[in-house]
Design a protein around this motif. Structure first.
Motif, PDB file in Angstrom:
ATOM      1  N   ARG A  57      -7.706   5.047  -8.335  1.00 42.68           N
ATOM      2  CA  ARG A  57      -8.664   5.262  -7.242  1.00 42.68           C
ATOM      3  C   ARG A  57      -8.243   4.452  -5.998  1.00 42.68           C
ATOM      4  NH1 ARG A  57     -13.924   6.916  -8.183  1.00 42.68           N
ATOM      5  NH2 ARG A  57     -14.757   5.156  -7.013  1.00 42.68           N
ATOM      6  N   ARG A  58      -7.767   3.222  -6.229  1.00 43.94           N
ATOM      7  CA  ARG A  58      -7.296   2.405  -5.092  1.00 43.94           C
ATOM      8  C   ARG A  58      -6.099   3.066  -4.414  1.00 43.94           C
ATOM      9  NH1 ARG A  58      -8.392  -2.039  -8.312  1.00 43.94           N
ATOM     10  NH2 ARG A  58      -6.241  -2.170  -9.032  1.00 43.94           N
ATOM     11  N   ALA A  59      -5.185   3.567  -5.243  1.00 48.25           N
ATOM     12  CA  ALA A  59      -3.986   4.209  -4.677  1.00 48.25           C
ATOM     13  C   ALA A  59      -4.369   5.463  -3.896  1.00 48.25           C
ATOM     14  CB  ALA A  59      -3.001   4.547  -5.794  1.00 48.25           C
ATOM     15  N   LEU A  60      -5.333   6.235  -4.399  1.00 48.17           N
ATOM     16  CA  LEU A  60      -5.779   7.431  -3.664  1.00 48.17           C
ATOM     17  C   LEU A  60      -6.371   7.016  -2.318  1.00 48.17           C
ATOM     18  CD1 LEU A  60      -7.481   9.726  -6.365  1.00 48.17           C
ATOM     19  CD2 LEU A  60      -5.147   9.839  -5.483  1.00 48.17           C
ATOM     20  N   ALA A  61      -7.165   5.950  -2.337  1.00 50.27           N
ATOM     21  CA  ALA A  61      -7.763   5.477  -1.084  1.00 50.27           C
ATOM     22  C   ALA A  61      -6.671   5.073  -0.085  1.00 50.27           C
ATOM     23  CB  ALA A  61      -8.702   4.306  -1.360  1.00 50.27           C
ATOM     24  N   GLU A  62      -5.617   4.436  -0.597  1.00 43.18           N
ATOM     25  CA  GLU A  62      -4.502   4.040   0.284  1.00 43.18           C
ATOM     26  C   GLU A  62      -3.843   5.267   0.915  1.00 43.18           C
ATOM     27  OE1 GLU A  62      -3.388   0.086  -2.368  1.00 43.18           O
ATOM     28  OE2 GLU A  62      -1.900   1.679  -2.154  1.00 43.18           O
ATOM     29  N   PRO A 109       0.834  -1.210   0.000  1.00 43.40           N
ATOM     30  CA  PRO A 109       0.000   0.000   0.000  1.00 43.40           C
ATOM     31  C   PRO A 109       0.871   1.264   0.000  1.00 43.40           C
ATOM     32  CG  PRO A 109      -0.798  -1.581   1.610  1.00 43.40           C
ATOM     33  CD  PRO A 109       0.511  -2.118   1.103  1.00 43.40           C
ATOM     34  N   VAL A 110       0.457   2.254  -0.760  1.00 43.70           N
ATOM     35  CA  VAL A 110       1.280   3.457  -0.945  1.00 43.70           C
ATOM     36  C   VAL A 110       1.621   4.118   0.396  1.00 43.70           C
ATOM     37  CG1 VAL A 110       1.436   5.684  -2.100  1.00 43.70           C
ATOM     38  CG2 VAL A 110       0.104   3.864  -3.131  1.00 43.70           C
ATOM     39  N   ASN A 111       0.631   4.188   1.294  1.00 44.45           N
ATOM     40  CA  ASN A 111       0.900   4.904   2.553  1.00 44.45           C
ATOM     41  C   ASN A 111       2.006   4.229   3.372  1.00 44.45           C
ATOM     42  OD1 ASN A 111      -0.800   2.761   2.959  1.00 44.45           O
ATOM     43  ND2 ASN A 111      -2.090   3.772   4.471  1.00 44.45           N
ATOM     44  N   GLU A 112       2.148   2.908   3.241  1.00 39.34           N
ATOM     45  CA  GLU A 112       3.232   2.210   3.952  1.00 39.34           C
ATOM     46  C   GLU A 112       4.591   2.656   3.425  1.00 39.34           C
ATOM     47  OE1 GLU A 112       3.283  -2.074   4.198  1.00 39.34           O
ATOM     48  OE2 GLU A 112       1.154  -2.136   4.724  1.00 39.34           O
ATOM     49  N   GLU A 170      -5.498   7.880   1.728  1.00 40.16           N
ATOM     50  CA  GLU A 170      -6.587   8.564   2.444  1.00 40.16           C
ATOM     51  C   GLU A 170      -7.034   9.838   1.725  1.00 40.16           C
ATOM     52  OE1 GLU A 170      -5.054   8.864   6.394  1.00 40.16           O
ATOM     53  OE2 GLU A 170      -5.403   6.742   6.793  1.00 40.16           O
ATOM     54  N   VAL A 171      -7.131   9.727   0.407  1.00 40.58           N
ATOM     55  CA  VAL A 171      -7.646  10.805  -0.440  1.00 40.58           C
ATOM     56  C   VAL A 171      -8.928  10.291  -1.099  1.00 40.58           C
ATOM     57  CG1 VAL A 171      -7.190  12.166  -2.530  1.00 40.58           C
ATOM     58  CG2 VAL A 171      -5.366  11.790  -0.854  1.00 40.58           C
ATOM     59  N   GLU A 172      -9.910  11.149  -1.276  1.00 41.79           N
ATOM     60  CA  GLU A 172     -11.186  10.718  -1.858  1.00 41.79           C
ATOM     61  C   GLU A 172     -10.974  10.066  -3.225  1.00 41.79           C
ATOM     62  OE1 GLU A 172     -10.430  13.893  -1.166  1.00 41.79           O
ATOM     63  OE2 GLU A 172     -11.767  14.659   0.390  1.00 41.79           O
ATOM     64  N   PRO A 173     -11.295   8.779  -3.378  1.00 42.60           N
ATOM     65  CA  PRO A 173     -11.128   8.125  -4.690  1.00 42.60           C
ATOM     66  C   PRO A 173     -11.951   8.809  -5.778  1.00 42.60           C
ATOM     67  CG  PRO A 173     -11.575   6.495  -2.988  1.00 42.60           C
ATOM     68  CD  PRO A 173     -11.794   7.833  -2.355  1.00 42.60           C
ATOM     69  N   ASP A 174     -13.062   9.422  -5.389  1.00 41.51           N
ATOM     70  CA  ASP A 174     -13.933  10.053  -6.393  1.00 41.51           C
ATOM     71  C   ASP A 174     -13.335  11.323  -6.987  1.00 41.51           C
ATOM     72  OD1 ASP A 174     -15.732   8.068  -6.174  1.00 41.51           O
ATOM     73  OD2 ASP A 174     -17.326   9.242  -5.250  1.00 41.51           O
ATOM     74  N   ARG A 175     -12.138  11.668  -6.595  1.00 39.62           N
ATOM     75  CA  ARG A 175     -11.457  12.755  -7.305  1.00 39.62           C
ATOM     76  C   ARG A 175     -11.036  12.297  -8.703  1.00 39.62           C
ATOM     77  NH1 ARG A 175     -10.160  17.378  -4.548  1.00 39.62           N
ATOM     78  NH2 ARG A 175     -10.475  17.264  -2.307  1.00 39.62           N
ATOM     79  N   VAL A 176     -11.112  10.991  -8.930  1.00 38.98           N
ATOM     80  CA  VAL A 176     -10.898  10.457 -10.280  1.00 38.98           C
ATOM     81  C   VAL A 176     -12.120   9.641 -10.647  1.00 38.98           C
ATOM     82  CG1 VAL A 176      -9.459   9.027 -11.769  1.00 38.98           C
ATOM     83  CG2 VAL A 176      -8.425  10.249  -9.875  1.00 38.98           C
ATOM     84  N   MET A 177     -12.744   9.968 -11.766  1.00 39.08           N
ATOM     85  CA  MET A 177     -13.932   9.226 -12.196  1.00 39.08           C
ATOM     86  C   MET A 177     -13.789   8.858 -13.670  1.00 39.08           C
ATOM     87  SD  MET A 177     -16.307   9.278  -9.643  1.00 39.08           S
ATOM     88  CE  MET A 177     -17.934   9.316 -10.374  1.00 39.08           C
ATOM     89  N   MET A 178     -14.349   7.708 -13.997  1.00 37.06           N
ATOM     90  CA  MET A 178     -14.338   7.243 -15.396  1.00 37.06           C
ATOM     91  C   MET A 178     -15.737   7.357 -15.981  1.00 37.06           C
ATOM     92  SD  MET A 178     -12.435   5.482 -17.702  1.00 37.06           S
ATOM     93  CE  MET A 178     -12.968   5.103 -19.367  1.00 37.06           C
ATOM     94  N   PHE A 179     -15.832   7.908 -17.170  1.00 36.46           N
ATOM     95  CA  PHE A 179     -17.106   7.990 -17.885  1.00 36.46           C
ATOM     96  C   PHE A 179     -16.923   7.321 -19.246  1.00 36.46           C
ATOM     97  CE2 PHE A 179     -17.043  11.408 -14.861  1.00 36.46           C
ATOM     98  CZ  PHE A 179     -18.341  11.462 -14.357  1.00 36.46           C
ATOM     99  N   GLN A 180     -17.787   6.369 -19.535  1.00 32.45           N
ATOM    100  CA  GLN A 180     -17.719   5.698 -20.842  1.00 32.45           C
ATOM    101  C   GLN A 180     -18.942   6.134 -21.649  1.00 32.45           C
ATOM    102  OE1 GLN A 180     -17.085   1.828 -18.925  1.00 32.45           O
ATOM    103  NE2 GLN A 180     -15.165   1.668 -20.044  1.00 32.45           N
ATOM    104  N   LEU A 181     -18.695   6.977 -22.647  1.00 32.10           N
ATOM    105  CA  LEU A 181     -19.787   7.666 -23.333  1.00 32.10           C
ATOM    106  C   LEU A 181     -19.864   7.320 -24.813  1.00 32.10           C
ATOM    107  CD1 LEU A 181     -19.245  11.248 -21.858  1.00 32.10           C
ATOM    108  CD2 LEU A 181     -20.701   9.428 -20.946  1.00 32.10           C
TER     109      LEU A 181
END
Lengths: 222, 140
Positions: free
Chosen positions: B90-95, A8-11, B97-108
């Motif tokens: 998004r997973r890395a942002l969550a790791e 995990p990045v934070n680690e 502790e940043v809101e994952p929804d700062r990155v969103m995917m739209f398939q249009l």
């Protein structure tokens, strides 16, 4: 190949908190093949580490590079060109690479960016599965080429355990019972009589239970 | 003063073709917020994690990735690959502790710009609610 996955990045951000310049060092061997620590993953991690530092209000300088391998002296020597340019190394190689840097460069702070998980193969794109435990005393000639050490949840030698159902492992329902597969394979090969042989109690010292292992090839040493 | 986020849209050539044919004034008239910048890539398959992360390093508060509908990518798998990479970021942002929804995917649908504008607006509203990127000025 040796299969690994990024921590995990934070680690990793926490590991390098007192370094201002970091060499993010990938390996072009196994971890490139399993997309855990090759050039692309180096670029991604370096960016994440810079962002992690920005989040703390600081600035992190990164050098992004990969070595041919991190498990051979001559390739580790290539690190010397960055001497004085980093405070710490974040290695994206398997644990062997981290140990090699620590062994060969005693003055260098080196941190692991990946968890080294197992010896495995790519079952399908993006999926890897364990196939070998590196136990040092191979029995695949007795088991139709299928490993009961790595692929049986109980590492049984005279299996199956009795708990498997419908050919699935009782511990992990999504995993086939390897002893069922060994039986099927030997039967198909007309070698099912081999299963009558009782495997004796095993000496696990070759599997690392007797301390670190070493291989010496006198024909290759100089 | 209310917060106006820096929204970077990273999109494929095909989904942005029609919208980028318009002038800035026309885009504003269509409702594309002024604080949205469009960055065009040859295909969703060319949008790598590093492109999204670079946007944050350069000051974006949110990143909106737009590519074709999953089964209608001009290059077959590009949009699906983009979606996987967005998920990885998004997973890395969550790791972190940043809101994952700062990155969103739209398939249009390709070239159907009212949906494109709506995606940018949705992203703008969402990120405005989050406030400035925590990667700016040492977080909040």
């Amino acid at each position: 190949m040796i299969v690994a996955e990024r921590k995990p990045v934070n680690e990793i951000v926490e590991m390098i908190k007192d370094a201002d310049r970091v060499l993010v060092l990938g390996c072009r061997g196994c971890v490139s093949v399993c997309s855990a620590g090759g050039q692309r993953e180096v670029e991604i991690l370096a960016s994440l580490l810079r962002l992690g530092r920005m989040k703390e209000g600081g600035r992190l300088e990164t050098i992004e590079a990969t070595l041919v391998r991190q498990c051979d002296r001559e390739y580790i020597d290539e690190m010397d060109k960055w001497d004085g340019e980093y405070d710490a190394v974040v290695s994206m190689a398997c644990g062997v690479g981290v140990n090699f840097i620590a062994n060969l460069r005693p003055g260098v702070r080196v941190y692991p960016a990946v968890n080294t998980t197992f010896y495995g193969g790519s079952a399908e794109q993006g999926v890897w599965s364990e196939q070998c435990a590196g136990c040092g005393n191979c029995v695949l000639h007795l088991t139709g080429g299928l490993c009961p050490v790595a692929r049986c949840a109980k590492s049984l030698f005279n299996g199956p355990c009795g708990g498997s159902q419908n050919g699935r492992c009782e511990i992990h329902k999504d995993v086939p019972c390897i002893w069922q597969q060994i039986h099927d394979k030997l039967e198909n090969l007309g070698r099912d009589d081999d299963l009558d042989a009782i495997a004796p109690i095993r000496d696990w010292r070759t599997a690392g239970h007797g301390g670190p292992r070493k291989a010496v090839r006198e024909d290759l040493t100089v | 003063m209310s917060f106006v986020p820096d929204i970077q849209v990273i999109c494929c050539h095909y989904t942005s073709q029609q919208i980028l044919a318009e002038s800035k004034e026309e885009l504003r008239r269509d409702g594309l917020p002024e604080n949205v910048t469009i960055n065009r890539f040859a295909c969703g398959g060319k949008i790598r994690e590093t492109a999204i992360l670079k946007a944050f390093e350069e000051g974006a508060d949110g990143v909106c990735v737009v590519a074709c509908e999953p089964d209608k990518c001009h290059n077959v798998m590009g949009s699906r690959r983009a979606a996987k990479r967005v998920e990885a970021v998004r997973r890395a942002l969550a790791e972190m502790e940043v809101e994952p929804d700062r990155v969103m995917m739209f398939q249009l649908e390709r070239g159907f710009h009212p949906d494109f504008v709506r995606a940018a607006e949705e992203m703008n509203d969402r990120v405005a609610g989050f406030g400035p990127s925590p990667f700016k000025e040492g977080g909040r």
